[in-house]
Every structure is written in structure tokens, then in C-alpha cells.
Design an enzyme around this catalytic site. Structure first.
Site, PDB file in Angstrom:
ATOM      1  N   ASN A   9       0.863  -1.176   0.000  1.00  0.00           N
ATOM      2  CA  ASN A   9       0.000   0.000   0.000  1.00  0.00           C
ATOM      3  C   ASN A   9       0.904   1.232   0.000  1.00  0.00           C
ATOM      4  O   ASN A   9       1.499   1.568   1.016  1.00  0.00           O
ATOM      5  CB  ASN A   9      -0.884  -0.049   1.259  1.00  0.00           C
ATOM      6  CG  ASN A   9      -1.682   1.219   1.461  1.00  0.00           C
ATOM      7  OD1 ASN A   9      -1.788   2.053   0.560  1.00  0.00           O
ATOM      8  ND2 ASN A   9      -2.246   1.375   2.653  1.00  0.00           N
ATOM      9  N   TRP A  10       0.980   1.887  -1.138  1.00  0.00           N
ATOM     10  CA  TRP A  10       1.921   3.011  -1.277  1.00  0.00           C
ATOM     11  C   TRP A  10       1.369   4.309  -0.702  1.00  0.00           C
ATOM     12  O   TRP A  10       2.065   5.322  -0.691  1.00  0.00           O
ATOM     13  CB  TRP A  10       2.297   3.214  -2.752  1.00  0.00           C
ATOM     14  CG  TRP A  10       3.040   2.071  -3.358  1.00  0.00           C
ATOM     15  CD1 TRP A  10       3.434   0.899  -2.740  1.00  0.00           C
ATOM     16  CD2 TRP A  10       3.506   1.965  -4.707  1.00  0.00           C
ATOM     17  NE1 TRP A  10       4.102   0.089  -3.625  1.00  0.00           N
ATOM     18  CE2 TRP A  10       4.154   0.709  -4.850  1.00  0.00           C
ATOM     19  CE3 TRP A  10       3.429   2.798  -5.827  1.00  0.00           C
ATOM     20  CZ2 TRP A  10       4.725   0.292  -6.049  1.00  0.00           C
ATOM     21  CZ3 TRP A  10       4.004   2.377  -7.019  1.00  0.00           C
ATOM     22  CH2 TRP A  10       4.648   1.137  -7.122  1.00  0.00           C
ATOM     23  N   LYS A  11       0.133   4.314  -0.280  1.00  0.00           N
ATOM     24  CA  LYS A  11      -0.468   5.509   0.325  1.00  0.00           C
ATOM     25  C   LYS A  11      -0.233   6.736  -0.565  1.00  0.00           C
ATOM     26  O   LYS A  11      -0.245   6.606  -1.777  1.00  0.00           O
ATOM     27  CB  LYS A  11       0.060   5.694   1.751  1.00  0.00           C
ATOM     28  CG  LYS A  11      -0.107   4.397   2.574  1.00  0.00           C
ATOM     29  CD  LYS A  11       0.147   4.564   4.033  1.00  0.00           C
ATOM     30  CE  LYS A  11      -0.045   3.207   4.733  1.00  0.00           C
ATOM     31  NZ  LYS A  11       0.080   3.304   6.170  1.00  0.00           N
ATOM     32  N   HIS A  95      -9.378   1.129   4.729  1.00  0.00           N
ATOM     33  CA  HIS A  95      -8.116   1.284   5.454  1.00  0.00           C
ATOM     34  C   HIS A  95      -8.334   2.217   6.647  1.00  0.00           C
ATOM     35  O   HIS A  95      -9.117   3.165   6.573  1.00  0.00           O
ATOM     36  CB  HIS A  95      -7.052   1.857   4.517  1.00  0.00           C
ATOM     37  CG  HIS A  95      -5.691   1.833   5.130  1.00  0.00           C
ATOM     38  ND1 HIS A  95      -5.271   2.796   6.006  1.00  0.00           N
ATOM     39  CD2 HIS A  95      -4.693   0.930   5.032  1.00  0.00           C
ATOM     40  CE1 HIS A  95      -4.040   2.498   6.416  1.00  0.00           C
ATOM     41  NE2 HIS A  95      -3.667   1.368   5.836  1.00  0.00           N
ATOM     42  N   GLU A  97      -6.728   4.578   7.795  1.00  0.00           N
ATOM     43  CA  GLU A  97      -6.516   6.008   7.530  1.00  0.00           C
ATOM     44  C   GLU A  97      -7.751   6.626   6.875  1.00  0.00           C
ATOM     45  O   GLU A  97      -8.072   7.791   7.112  1.00  0.00           O
ATOM     46  CB  GLU A  97      -5.258   6.195   6.663  1.00  0.00           C
ATOM     47  CG  GLU A  97      -4.009   5.953   7.504  1.00  0.00           C
ATOM     48  CD  GLU A  97      -2.821   5.394   6.740  1.00  0.00           C
ATOM     49  OE1 GLU A  97      -2.805   5.467   5.499  1.00  0.00           O
ATOM     50  OE2 GLU A  97      -1.907   4.868   7.410  1.00  0.00           O
ATOM     51  N   GLU A 167      -5.496  -5.038  10.507  1.00  0.00           N
ATOM     52  CA  GLU A 167      -4.446  -4.052  10.751  1.00  0.00           C
ATOM     53  C   GLU A 167      -4.733  -3.312  12.051  1.00  0.00           C
ATOM     54  O   GLU A 167      -5.488  -2.322  12.048  1.00  0.00           O
ATOM     55  CB  GLU A 167      -4.381  -3.039   9.602  1.00  0.00           C
ATOM     56  CG  GLU A 167      -4.087  -3.661   8.256  1.00  0.00           C
ATOM     57  CD  GLU A 167      -3.502  -2.629   7.298  1.00  0.00           C
ATOM     58  OE1 GLU A 167      -2.379  -2.847   6.845  1.00  0.00           O
ATOM     59  OE2 GLU A 167      -4.154  -1.609   7.045  1.00  0.00           O
ATOM     60  N   GLY A 173       2.513   2.040  10.800  1.00  0.00           N
ATOM     61  CA  GLY A 173       3.490   3.125  10.658  1.00  0.00           C
ATOM     62  C   GLY A 173       4.184   3.500  11.950  1.00  0.00           C
ATOM     63  O   GLY A 173       4.835   4.536  12.024  1.00  0.00           O
ATOM     64  N   SER A 213       3.408  -2.358  10.279  1.00  0.00           N
ATOM     65  CA  SER A 213       4.857  -2.457  10.467  1.00  0.00           C
ATOM     66  C   SER A 213       5.434  -3.824  10.085  1.00  0.00           C
ATOM     67  O   SER A 213       6.328  -4.320  10.759  1.00  0.00           O
ATOM     68  CB  SER A 213       5.231  -2.073  11.906  1.00  0.00           C
ATOM     69  OG  SER A 213       4.813  -0.742  12.172  1.00  0.00           O
ATOM     70  N   GLY A 234       2.867  -1.183   4.307  1.00  0.00           N
ATOM     71  CA  GLY A 234       2.937   0.238   3.961  1.00  0.00           C
ATOM     72  C   GLY A 234       4.378   0.654   3.725  1.00  0.00           C
ATOM     73  O   GLY A 234       4.931   0.465   2.644  1.00  0.00           O
ATOM     74  N   GLY A 235       5.010   1.189   4.756  1.00  0.00           N
ATOM     75  CA  GLY A 235       6.362   1.761   4.646  1.00  0.00           C
ATOM     76  C   GLY A 235       7.357   0.888   3.895  1.00  0.00           C
ATOM     77  O   GLY A 235       8.070   1.366   3.007  1.00  0.00           O
TER      78      GLY A 235
HETATM   79  P1  PGA Z   1       2.884   0.121   7.680  1.00  0.00           P
HETATM   80  O1  PGA Z   1       1.443   0.353   7.015  1.00  0.00           O
HETATM   81  O2  PGA Z   1       3.435  -1.166   7.073  1.00  0.00           O
HETATM   82  O3  PGA Z   1       3.705   1.326   7.273  1.00  0.00           O
HETATM   83  O4  PGA Z   1       2.690   0.008   9.139  1.00  0.00           O
HETATM   84  C1  PGA Z   1       0.552  -0.706   6.837  1.00  0.00           C
HETATM   85  C2  PGA Z   1      -0.730  -0.213   6.224  1.00  0.00           C
HETATM   86  O5  PGA Z   1      -1.152   0.901   6.574  1.00  0.00           O
HETATM   87  O6  PGA Z   1      -1.351  -0.898   5.393  1.00  0.00           O
END
Ligand code: PGA
Length: 251
Positions: A9-11, A95, A97, A167, A173, A213, A234-235
């Protein structure tokens, strides 16, 4: 046999050019990863160009959200069939967010999920508890409400197009991963819930991803758990080497 899924997930990161560079770097690194579905989710503006770049490779394309209407006067939205048109086979819905910053609710997750499946997309439906909810011992009830609401009205056949991502919001993050055991206990809870809401064979087949993470050094432990079928990353998905290392958890 559930085929594992590793989704990046590149956000809100990367231009079109940077997105293409990333998949161009990624392609050779994952070309020999068999038996795992590898997905990248760039921003909307990069989807179609990234699709051209991954065509013929073993990388699939996802969007990070969609609307539930097919078309109409809905300024700023993108419809599932337009995502199909851009080359997406998946869309991420719900998600945390989006829930935290953009007013996503279980009802909108449900509408979007149904519309995306109807348009021929597979959906990664995200659920997860806040830290405060975990501390109040509400994890299972929060997850149950999100799953029941998000998947309401779907059929067993629809569920073949659904991947669930657990999640925990406190792990996204933050560098704080749930322990393998903490994740597994929620994953099996979700699988048992799906068995009750649909049927045992649907529950057996549904892929449940862990997100929060995930890194090259913790993915193996997570994937060793019987009910963890992949990761939403994500990251660590923003660099080809780290994402490839995660996608190569089984080699
Ligand atoms: P993260 O993000 O790996 O940076 O914790 C995961 C996500 O939000 O899908």
C-alpha cells in the site's frame, strides 16, 4: 490451500515516474516468487501507467479506495469499473486512515465492497482496533462489528473475491508490530466469525492478511502462523528491496 498475498500500500507516496521506477526495480526481484500473489497499490494518477509497466509480470495492481456508484455527478470520486479499466484487479477498502481521516464507516465500506465485487474487482477489506480499544479489551468486539458491517449482505460467492486485512491501528506506521501470537489470535477469531456468517468452506478459503509495520525481519514469523495468509505492507513497500524480501518470505 490458500495462496498467500503480499500487498504493498503506497499511500500518498510517489509520482508516476517514481512509481514506474519502483515496479521496474521490483519485477526482476520477484519474478521467481511462485505461489504468492504480489500486489502494488499506487495513487490513482499512477494506476494506468503502472499497469502498463507490470503487464506480463507476476505483479497485480490495486487501487487504494473507490466509490460505490458506477457513474454520475460525484465530483472527485472514482468508480470500480474505472479502476478495472485502468488495469486494477484489486481495491483496498476501509483502510484505517480512510476511517480516521475521511469519514469511512462500516456502511460505506459495505457499499464500496459490494460495488467493487459487482464490477469484477477483488477487494481487500481492512479492519483493526485502536490502541484504546485494545487496552479496554474491546479488540474482538470492534473487529466483529467491522466485519459484520463491512461484509453485510454479501453472498458466499462474493466472499471468493474478498481478502480481509487485519491491521491493528496502533501498529500502522509506528514500528510496533503485533506479536505473531496477538495477530494469530485475531486472525482465527475472524476466520471463525466468517464461518458463522457464511459457512466453514468460505472461512477456510478466505485469505486474512496482517498489516502494521511488517518488515523483512518479522514477516517469516507472522507467515508461520496458521491463519496468517499474507501481509498488507505500507512503509516497507516503498523500496523494491524490502518489499521483495517480504514477498520472498517463503524462499
Ligand atoms: P505500515 O502500514 O506497514 O507502514 O505500518 C501498513 C498499512 O497501513 O497498510
Amino acid at each position: 490451500m490458500r495462496i498467500p498475498v503480499i500487498a504493498g500500500n503506497w499511500k500518498l507516496f510517489k509520482t508516476i515516474g517514481e512509481s514506474i521506477t519502483l515496479v521496474d526495480e521490483l519485477k526482476p526481484l520477484v519474478a521467481n516468487n511462485h505461489g504468492v500473489e504480489i500486489i502494488v497499490a499506487p495513487v490513482f494518477t499512477a494506476l494506468s501507467r503502472v499497469y502498463d509497466a507490470i503487464e506480463g509480470s507476476n505483479i497485480l495492481l490495486a487501487a487504494q479506495d473507490c466509490y460505490w456508484e458506477e457513474e454520475g455527478a460525484f465530483t472527485g470520486e472514482v468508480a470500480p469499473r474505472q479502476l478495472k479499466d485502468a488495469g486494477c484487479s484489486y481495491v483496498i477498502i476501509g483502510h484505517s486512515e480512510r476511517r480516521q481521516y475521511f469519514g469511512e464507516t462500516d456502511l460505506t465500506v459495505n457499499r464500496k465492497t459490494g460495488a467493487a465485487i459487482a464490477a469484477g474487482l477483488n477487494v481487500i477489506v481492512c479492519v483493526g482496533e485502536l490502541l484504546a480499544e485494545r487496552e479496554l479489551d474491546q479488540t474482538f468486539s470492534v473487529i466483529e462489528t467491522q466485519i459484520k458491517g463491512g461484509l453485510s449482505g454479501l453472498t458466499a460467492e462474493d466472499l471468493t473475491h474478498v481478502v480481509i486485512a487485519y491491521e491493528p491501528v496502533w501498529a500502522i506506521g509506528t514500528g510496533k508490530t503485533a506479536t505473531d501470537a496477538q495477530a494469530q489470535e485475531v486472525h482465527i477469531f475472524i476466520r471463525q466469525l466468517v464461518a458463522r456468517l457464511f459457512n466453514p468452506s468460505v472461512a477456510d478459503a478466505v485469505r486474512i492478511l496482517y498489516g502494521g509495520s511488517v518488515k523483512p525481519d518479522n514477516v517469516k514469523g507472522l507467515m508461520a502462523r496458521p491463519d496468517i495468509d499474507g501481509a498488507l505492507v505500507g512503509g516497507a513497500s516503498l523500496k523494491a528491496e524490502s518489499f521483495a524480501a517480504i514477498a520472498g518470505f517463503n524462499v
